[in-house]
Write an enzyme that holds these catalytic residues in place. Structure first.
Site, PDB file in Angstrom:
ATOM      1  N   CYS A   1       6.739  14.804  26.141  1.00  0.00           N
ATOM      2  CA  CYS A   1       7.091  16.106  26.721  1.00  0.00           C
ATOM      3  C   CYS A   1       8.097  16.836  25.845  1.00  0.00           C
ATOM      4  CB  CYS A   1       7.685  15.916  28.114  1.00  0.00           C
ATOM      5  SG  CYS A   1       6.496  15.320  29.348  1.00  0.00           S
TER       6      CYS A   1
ATOM      7  N   HIS B   1      10.058  20.510  30.406  1.00  0.00           N
ATOM      8  CA  HIS B   1      10.845  20.316  31.622  1.00  0.00           C
ATOM      9  C   HIS B   1      12.298  19.979  31.295  1.00  0.00           C
ATOM     10  CE1 HIS B   1      11.080  15.843  31.415  1.00  0.00           C
ATOM     11  NE2 HIS B   1       9.875  15.926  30.853  1.00  0.00           N
TER      12      HIS B   1
ATOM     13  N   TYR C   1       8.782   3.965  33.830  1.00  0.00           N
ATOM     14  CA  TYR C   1       9.692   4.920  34.456  1.00  0.00           C
ATOM     15  C   TYR C   1       9.022   5.593  35.660  1.00  0.00           C
ATOM     16  CZ  TYR C   1       7.237   8.521  31.650  1.00  0.00           C
ATOM     17  OH  TYR C   1       6.291   9.323  31.069  1.00  0.00           O
TER      18      TYR C   1
END
Length: 403
Positions: A350, A332, A314
């Site tokens: 994440c 995020h 990605y």
């Protein structure tokens, strides 16, 4: 004739205090001798007058000795005088600039550090007790390092940081004598705070040392760090480049509690919960994607952050990204995982939030805020990057000190 001699005797008694004894054969005068001579044929006896004592010339003592080399630039240079007074003293570098100093009694002492690998020359005069002038002169040379190593503090003056913020001194080369360097470091706090320095593995080509408190910093604490590194021998011929200092403040106590199995991210401020965000964490089926358990620390943040992984294929731009470890873990926004936020863990490690929630958290986050991740079987560790200080117990942390 007898009458004349008696008159002389009386005069001598008045002048030198002698005793007169008259005899038939003539007077003999006894008592102190007047210049050891004979007066009118009569000998004057007694102790001689004092012999004059020589008056001393001024004697100058230099520290370091004249002609010395490899002199430490941080050691005070002095000139002292005995048997006299210093009239004027100067210490100048090769460009003619004078080093600040002060005269205290019979000694002049430099009041500023010198430079490496430089010749300094004395000037001035002293006056002895004999009234003669003696020059203050000569020179010495400071040491020449094989290497000069710079140290940089991670927290600047007047900043406000979070309660888990470590103090870091990052060096641009390897430090061999860590004990010597650590003795040059100090931390002062406005309230009592226990803490310790700990040396972490070298990073970015140089050594690094952190100071962390035994527990999170108390809010509102004022912290002053002094790294008096100039002139410190680092070992292997290397010396410190410059002193560095900073004074900063510990801000509000904001803690993120992130239980991956709850699929929520809670924010507490000064002991009160202020937010509860639906979240998605790393996919637990892949150890490389599992969000690490342990106390992470906010290190930086970006309104827009490009995230790239060759392994997982990605390359995306994400909004409101707050870094919590430099192994790639962020909090995020990620609209692509919105359906999983609050219900399942699908990320690459994440913490994913909605765009609005991510921005709301981003606006409150500062360097040093702790993010306490729990619920996974992969712990945060030294392999995960720069700030893993809080993964160790305090006793384990203290063992990383060089002292």
């Amino acid at each position: 004739m007898r009458r004349i001699l008696l008159v002389v005797a009386v005069l001598l008694v008045g002048v030198v205090g002698v005793t007169t004894v008259a005899t038939a054969s003539g007077p003999t005068l006894s008592g102190p001798t007047l210049f050891g001579t004979t007066l009118f044929g009569t000998t004057l006896s007694g102790p001689n007058l004092p012999v004059p004592v020589p008056v001393a010339t001024a004697s100058i003592v230099h520290v370091p000795a004249l002609g010395a080399t490899d002199v430490s630039p941080t050691a005070p240079a002095t000139v002292s005088v005995t048997d006299g007074t210093l009239d004027e003293v100067t210490l100048t570098g090769p460009d003619g600039s004078e080093i600040d100093g002060a005269l205290d009694g019979a000694t002049w002492t430099s009041a500023a550090p010198l430079a490496y690998d430089t010749t300094y020359t004395w000037g001035g005069t002293a006056t002895g007790a004999d009234g003669k002038t003696v020059p203050v002169d000569g020179s010495f040379h400071t040491l020449a390092p094989a290497d000069i190593v710079r140290g940089v503090l991670n927290i600047g003056d007047d900043r406000t940081v979070g309660i888990a913020a470590p103090i870091e001194v990052q060096f641009d080369a390897h430090v061999e004598d860590r004990a010597a360097v650590e003795r040059a470091l100090s931390v002062e706090t406005s309230v009592p705070v226990e803490g310790s320095w700990g040396w972490l593995p070298d990073e970015n080509g140089g050594s690094r040392v952190h100071w962390r408190p035994a527990e999170y910093w108390p809010s509102g604490t004022t912290v002053t760090v002094e790294a008096n590194l100039f002139g410190v021998a680092y070992g292997g011929g290397a010396y410190g480049k410059a002193d560095v200092t900073s004074t900063f403040t510990i801000g509000r106590a904001q803690i993120v509690r992130a239980d991956v199995n709850s699929h929520r991210m809670l924010v507490f401020r000064d002991g009160v919960q202020v937010a509860d965000y639906p979240a998605s964490y790393g996919l637990s089926g892949d150890p490389e994607r599992t969000t690490r358990s342990g106390v992470h620390v906010v290190s930086e943040k970006f309104t827009d952050k490009r995230m790239v992984s060759e392994r997982y294929g990605y390359d995306v731009m994400e909004k409101w990204a707050v870094r919590i470890s430099n192994n790639g873990e962020f909090i995020h926004a990620n609209p692509a995982s919105s359906s999983a936020q609050g219900s399942s863990n699908v990320t690459h490690g994440c913490v994913n939030l909605s765009t609005s929630d991510a921005q709301a958290y981003y606006d409150t986050a500062i360097f040093g805020d702790p993010v306490e991740v729990t619920g996974t079987d992969v712990p945060l560790a030294s392999r995960d990057g720069d700030i893993w200080d809080w993964t160790l117990s305090y006793s384990e942390w203290q063992s990383l000190s060089a002292l």
